[in-house]
Structures are given as C-alpha cells and as structure tokens.
Design a protein around this motif. Sequence first.
Motif, short mmCIF file in Angstrom:
data_model
loop_
_atom_site.label_atom_id
_atom_site.label_comp_id
_atom_site.label_asym_id
_atom_site.label_seq_id
_atom_site.Cartn_x
_atom_site.Cartn_y
_atom_site.Cartn_z
N GLY B 242 0.83 -1.21 0.00
CA GLY B 242 0.00 0.00 0.00
C GLY B 242 0.86 1.25 0.00
N ALA B 243 1.92 1.23 0.83
CA ALA B 243 2.79 2.39 0.91
C ALA B 243 3.54 2.60 -0.40
N ILE B 244 4.07 1.52 -0.94
CA ILE B 244 4.81 1.63 -2.20
C ILE B 244 3.88 2.13 -3.30
N SER B 245 2.69 1.56 -3.31
CA SER B 245 1.72 1.94 -4.34
C SER B 245 1.41 3.43 -4.28
N SER B 246 1.20 3.93 -3.06
CA SER B 246 0.88 5.37 -2.92
C SER B 246 2.04 6.23 -3.40
N ALA B 247 3.24 5.76 -3.08
CA ALA B 247 4.42 6.56 -3.43
C ALA B 247 4.65 6.59 -4.94
N VAL B 248 4.60 5.45 -5.55
CA VAL B 248 4.95 5.40 -6.98
C VAL B 248 3.79 5.84 -7.87
N ALA B 249 2.57 5.86 -7.31
CA ALA B 249 1.42 6.28 -8.12
C ALA B 249 1.54 7.74 -8.53
N ARG B 250 2.34 8.51 -7.80
CA ARG B 250 2.52 9.92 -8.17
C ARG B 250 3.24 10.04 -9.50
N ALA B 251 4.11 9.09 -9.76
CA ALA B 251 4.82 9.11 -11.04
C ALA B 251 3.89 8.66 -12.17
N ASN B 252 3.18 7.60 -11.93
CA ASN B 252 2.25 7.08 -12.94
C ASN B 252 1.12 6.37 -12.22
N GLN B 253 -0.09 6.70 -12.58
CA GLN B 253 -1.24 6.14 -11.88
C GLN B 253 -1.29 4.61 -11.99
N ALA B 254 -0.75 4.10 -13.08
CA ALA B 254 -0.79 2.64 -13.28
C ALA B 254 0.00 1.91 -12.20
N PHE B 255 1.00 2.58 -11.63
CA PHE B 255 1.80 1.94 -10.58
C PHE B 255 1.00 1.73 -9.30
#
Lengths: 345, 336
Positions: B242-255
């Motif tokens: 969940g934490a990784i997803s929130s962090a990397v989603a800023r770069a690309n929503q697909a992440f």
Amino acid sequence: MPESYVIETRGLLKRYGQQTVLDDVDLAIPAGAIGLLGPNGAGKSTFIKCLLQLQNKDAGTVSLLGNDIDAHGRETRKRIGYAPEQDCHIPGMAGCEYVTYCGELAGMPFEAARQRAHEMLDFVGMGQERYRKVDTYSTGMKQRVKIAQALVHDPDLVFLDEPTNGLDPKGQALILDLIERVWKETSISVVLSSHLLHDVDRICDRIVIIANGRVLAHDSLENLKKRRKAEAEIMITQDRERLVQAFQKRGWSYSSLHNGNLRVEHGETSLNPLLGMMREIGVSALEVRESPNALNELFNGITSGNGRSPADSPSPSPPQSSSSSPSSSSSKNAGEPPAFPETKQ
Amino acid sequence: MSDVWNAEYRRWHGESTGVWSRRLAIARYGLRLALAGRVIRFFLVLAFSQTLLLAGVFFVFSQFVAPESALLDWLEETGGEGVATLLKALTSWFLLYPEICVDGVYRTMFFLLSFSCPFLSVVIVALFVHRLIANDLASQAIVIYNSKALTGWDYLLGKFAIVATILSVVWLLPVIASWILGNLLSPDWSFFWHSFPSLLRGLTVGLVAVVSLSCLALLASSLARKSGAAVGFWALGWLVLGAISSAVARANQAFAYISPFEAISTFGEGVFRMRDFVMEARGVLPFFDGFFAKTTEFSDASQLPVSNGEILAPLLSLAACCALSILIVSRRVSEK
C-alpha cells in the motif's frame, strides 16, 4: 519391464551443486525385504527421495513396481508407502485423523480410510493414544504413526527411512518386529534404510550398500555372508619368523598389521590348510581368524571412513577386535572369492 | 497392548478414488483446521451478516412497489404528509423505471459491499494463513503430501480451495444469498431480470478478488516457515504494498496497481461503473439532478465522487500478481 523388479534405476545421478550425491546408480531389485545400508550421509535418503520424486534427479531413469516414475509418478505412488526419517506430522491432527487423512491422500474413500487407519494403528500397536494430537506423541509413537500412514493404503512397496532412529533398544526391537511382519505376513516389499548393520541384518533378505553416492554391493544377505576373501589374520607372539618362512615357502603373500598380527592370503576355501600347516611346523597362535564376510567387511570399511569396496582397495581392512576364539573362527568355511562391487542383480 | 500388537495385517482391495477426491480431501481437512478457532468463526459470521443487511435493504426497497405495503402505510402514517408525498413520488419513479431503479439499488449495494470486504478479508486470512502452507513446511508434512498420489499442483489446488472457500463467504456468499433473498421477498418477478446484471457485476468482482487474494494468501503462507511469520508476511505485505503503491502512483497512476487492494478497488469501479449509472439515471429520470441537488452538496450528478475506474490495467496487474504468486509458491512447495 517386468514387475519382478520392484525398483530399477539406470544411471541415476543426483548432484547438490558440485557435490555428487548419487553417482550413476544402476540397480535392479526384486521384491523382498531390502536393506539399504550405509553410513550417515552416504546418499540413502537421497536415493529414496529420488525414487519417490521428492527430489529431482539430474539424470537417469527410475522404475518402481514396473512403472516409469517420470511418466506415471502419481499413479505409481498410489502403490507405495513412505515413512521419512524426520517427523512429518500435520500439527493439530489426532493420530487416527492423520492416518485417515493420509489414506485419503493415497486414494482411499473416506470410510475405507478411517476403518483402515484404525486397523493400521492396531497393527503398529497404538492404543488410545491414537485420539491424542500427534504433536504430543513420544518419539516411539511418532515412528509408529509414520509406519501406519505408510501402510494405510495397503501399498505394494514401502520405504522406511531410519525407522529406529531415536528409539530405545526396546522400541527398536518392536519396530523391527513390526517391519519384519510386514514382509513376512503380507509380502509387501519393504526397503529399510539404516546406518545400523544390526537392523538390516536382522530382517532383510537383500542388502544394498551405499557409500559416497555409489552402490558398493547389492546381493542377497545370504550371498554376502558367504563371500569372504581367502585371508586370515593370525595373532602370534612366538615363532613369528618360522611362520613367515612357511608362508614364503608356500608362496602366500602376507603383511604385518598395526597391531602386530599377521595377515596372510592363503587362497584356500577354508582355514584348514593354514591350520594344518601351522601344526606341521609346530607353531601355535593365540588366535586365527578368517577374514570378515563381505557384508561385515563392506560395512566396516564404509563406517571406518574410506567408503570404498574391498575390490577397490588393495589395503587390508582395519583389524578386528580379537575377542573370538581360534576354534570358533576356524570352524567357518570360506566361500567364493569376492566380486565387489556388484551393482546389478 | 500385546493383543493390539498382534493385530493382523489385512490387505485392502477397494476402489481408489480419483484425483479430485484427493484434492477435495486436502481442502476438507484444511478447512476443518482453519476454522478451528472461535475468532475466525466470529468474523465469518460477521461477513455473512452482510447478507442479512443487503437482503434487508432489498426488502425495504421492494416494499415501495409492493401493493398495499404495510411498511409504506406505516411510514406515511408516522412521517406525515411530506414523507407520504416523497414516498409516492419514489414509488411512481420505481414503477416507471424499474430497469434503472432495481438495477441501481442492487448495483449500489453490491458496490458498497466491495468496501467492507477487503478489510474483512485481511483480518480473516490473517487468522488462518499460517495453517495453509507454513505449517506444512515447518512440520515437514509437505514430504508426506509429496510422497502420496499427488503432484505439487494437486496440493496447491487443495490449499487454494481452502482459502478460496473462506474468502467466498466474504465476497461471494453475501452477493448470491442477498440477491436470492431480496428477489424472493420482492413482489414482482421482474426484479430477477432487472437485478440480474448487478448480480453478475458483484460476482465478477468477487471472483477476481477471491482468486487474487487466495493466491496472495498462499504466497504469504509459503514464504514463512513459522506460524507467526506467515501472519506477519500477510499483514506487512499489505502495508508495504500500500505504501509503495501510494508513493509510486505519483509518477504514474498505473503503478498504483502494485497494491492488490487498489487494483481490486479500481477493477470494482470499472465493473460497477457507478458514474455511468448516475449519468444514465440523470438522462432517464427528469428530476434526478434536482433530487441530488437537494440531498447532496453536489449541484450535478456528474460531480458525484464516483468513478468508472478501469478494468484492463488492474486486471492485468492482478493476473501478474497471481502468476508470480503461483510461481513462487510452486517452487517453495517443491523445494527439497
């Protein structure tokens, strides 16, 4: 492939990294009570695991009960029982429940498995303990339950890996009795893996000796016991020179052992010519002992650490303890000359 | 004891069962062990109680269109003239547009269900995840399975059935049971037809969630060799992903779909398509906009905080997650 061979392997190879655990093993073993003998780390358990596909082999073919294990592994294992060396119970299950479950996993309907589980637990001598959780069992009880789960589906071939490990002498005797009954009463072939000569010597009619991943010998127990080198070990304190001269005169090669005894290759089928010669020259020895039989010799060889068959090694085996009397030693007749290693029957 | 010891060995000549029976045996015994605790049973009852809640909502809804509904009469009597007018308007609305209203109520309720299920899934799986594979690895029972007439895949199928059955109580059973109950309590057989698409949507989301969460539960269980570690892997896995997803989603929503819950949630939105539904309702029902303007802070239905999500990307992410899990689990259980 005839089903007369319960186990047949060709070129079985197993490596752990650089270490070769099973080295080109060729075996064809007929039905019976088979002892798989070797020191700890010899490759016995690996051999069994490769047969049962519990470990992937690196090369070679395996047939169990006439079926190629690679092509028909699951169906073949229906007819095979296995009691591993280590504890392998399912936590939280009572003994009877565990054996029933194993019966179902082996392809039995639930009702049949439950009835059969109780029969097998009776057979291995488990009483009311069967209703307790396996986690609470003593070592002996765990061994019995392991054997019960291996037999519950009425297999045609059972592998028992070090079934007497961790048991007291009484427990060992009971388990060995039980295993003996399995073969003698039911004709279910039993492969008993052990590092104890006593275990296999007592109940097996066929022996496979493994050391360093190689099969050193495979023959019937009777044949292995018959086979001896035409050698004798002589414990002598006086007239040593006269005896040596007599050996030289007859052309018998001899050697001095670390303990001062003489070892002579007399080349005869029994000790009688040697004893006769000693009488003729008037030399009396404290003890004259014929060479150990092939089974003992191999076993002593591998347990002393060299792991080589006598045929591989020209050096004599380490001296035996000198507890037997000359009369009892000399009463045994020597058999055929040794022909080790024999890996194919 | 000596009598017992002398028991005879008898051969068994019965018919062997098929491989599916053996797989089912693994599932049956596994379920028994997994459901042994009281806490897990409490949470399963809690999950199942969603069925009653949904069925209750469907029943109340159906009473709006039921002739001589005692519930409506009671509401009109107790609520006064304003309530009576509103109820009559709603009833007329439902009767005029059953395909929108019936489907809308069922779809909305099943959509809301997808918010409670993830939480329940995490808690319930945490209570038995160690009994799936971790215990077998720790106790070496895996050797027994492998030595029987089973392959590694048979073992995994049996274990998968355990966790999938339990998760179905959370995700699928409330959908199916409430749909059946709601329709049985409805006054009109047309409810079956109008609510059927919602059932399919609910089942689709539930199936995807059950399959993907089951694979992840097996993964968490297979990575551990101790009970506590399996629970830790399961719980920490969600937090970390969940934490990784929130962090990397800023770069690309697909992440964001690195987190399976995010993927399931977005997939659910894509399946339920609540924004499409609202817009469709606004086009068909004349006073829909006005109704929402009065009852919510939004002036237009299109401003409602519901999205249509997407299907393909989260589905691919979940599929990749399942494939990776199966690969790792199969290697773990076949490690010698």
